[in-house]
Scaffold this motif. Sequence first.
Motif, PDB file in Angstrom:
ATOM      1  N   PHE A  87       0.742  -1.315   0.053  1.00  0.00           N
ATOM      2  CA  PHE A  87      -0.045  -0.006  -0.019  1.00  0.00           C
ATOM      3  C   PHE A  87       0.797   1.289   0.068  1.00  0.00           C
ATOM      4  CE2 PHE A  87      -3.758  -2.581   1.995  1.00  0.00           C
ATOM      5  CZ  PHE A  87      -4.241  -2.438   0.845  1.00  0.00           C
ATOM      6  N   ARG A  88       1.898   1.312   0.778  1.00  0.00           N
ATOM      7  CA  ARG A  88       2.764   2.360   0.924  1.00  0.00           C
ATOM      8  C   ARG A  88       3.570   2.743  -0.620  1.00  0.00           C
ATOM      9  NH1 ARG A  88       3.753   0.027   6.166  1.00  0.00           N
ATOM     10  NH2 ARG A  88       5.658  -0.750   5.202  1.00  0.00           N
ATOM     11  N   GLU A  89       3.840   1.488  -1.553  1.00  0.00           N
ATOM     12  CA  GLU A  89       4.313   1.701  -2.758  1.00  0.00           C
ATOM     13  C   GLU A  89       3.508   2.428  -3.539  1.00  0.00           C
ATOM     14  OE1 GLU A  89       5.468  -2.342  -3.650  1.00  0.00           O
ATOM     15  OE2 GLU A  89       7.192  -2.235  -2.405  1.00  0.00           O
ATOM     16  N   PHE A  90       2.369   1.937  -3.585  1.00  0.00           N
ATOM     17  CA  PHE A  90       0.996   2.475  -4.216  1.00  0.00           C
ATOM     18  C   PHE A  90       1.046   4.043  -3.948  1.00  0.00           C
ATOM     19  CE2 PHE A  90      -3.181   3.890  -5.096  1.00  0.00           C
ATOM     20  CZ  PHE A  90      -3.413   3.441  -6.479  1.00  0.00           C
ATOM     21  N   HIS A  91       1.099   4.384  -2.699  1.00  0.00           N
ATOM     22  CA  HIS A  91       0.936   5.832  -2.384  1.00  0.00           C
ATOM     23  C   HIS A  91       2.002   6.499  -2.967  1.00  0.00           C
ATOM     24  CE1 HIS A  91       2.043   9.240   0.415  1.00  0.00           C
ATOM     25  NE2 HIS A  91       0.442   9.205   0.578  1.00  0.00           N
TER      26      HIS A  91
END
Length: 237
Positions: A57-61
Motif C-alpha cells: 500500500f505504501r508503494e502505491f501511495h
Amino acid sequence: MSQETAIASFKKFQQSWIEQLQHHLNYLRSAQNHHRNSVTGDEERLREAVERVMKHFREFHRAKWATTETDVVGVMAAPWSSALERSLHWVGGWRPTTLFHLVYTESSILFESRIVDILRGFRTGDLSDLSPSQFRTVSELQCETVKEENAITEELSEWQDDASELVMGTSSNPEQRIRRLAEIVHRTDDLRLRTITRVVELLSPLQQAEFLIAAAELRAGVAGWGTSHDRRRSSNV
C-alpha cells in the motif's frame, strides 16, 4: 516526463500492483489459516504477511504521489478505473471512512456466525472479538477522520468555486491553481494511508489479516462489477 506518459505509466503500474496484491493476499490467507490451525499459533508469520500488504500500500501511495505531481487533473479523472469506481470516488480515490464501516460490518457478520462460542466464553481472537477499548478507539479515530474529510471537501469546494477562471482563461496564475489542487490530492492520499495504517495498528495480527483481506475483496468486487458493467455498456452501443 509528459503528462500523457505519466498517466499511461501509472495505469500500467496499477495493473501490475493489483496482480502483486493478489500474491500478497494469498500469502496472508495462508498465514491466517496456518495460525488458526496451529496449536500454538504463528503470529510472527502473520505479522510478516500483514507487513507485506501494508508495504505494498505504501508503494502505491508513493507512485500515485509522483504521478499527481506530474498530472493531477489526469489523476482526478482516473482513466484506469471503471465508470462505477469513478462514481464512488472522493477526491480521486476511496473515502477513508469506508474503512470504519468495513470494520463494523465484518465484526457484526463474524459475531453473528460465532455467537454460540462467544456466549460460551470462548475467545475467537478475530474481528468478532473486538474489545470495548478497540471499539472506543475505532470510534474516536472515525470522528477524527470525518473532521479531516470534511475539511478536505470544503477546501476542494473552494478550489472548484474558483476554477471558472481556469476555464475562462482569466486566471492570473493557472499553474498555482493546479498546484493547489495537487496539494489537496496529496493531503487526501496521506489521509487514506494514515487511516488504514492506524486501523491496522489497533487490531491484533489475526484481526489485521481479516480486515485487510475484507478490504481487498471489497475493492476487487467493486472493480470487477464495474468492469463487467462497462463491457455490457460497450456491447450495447
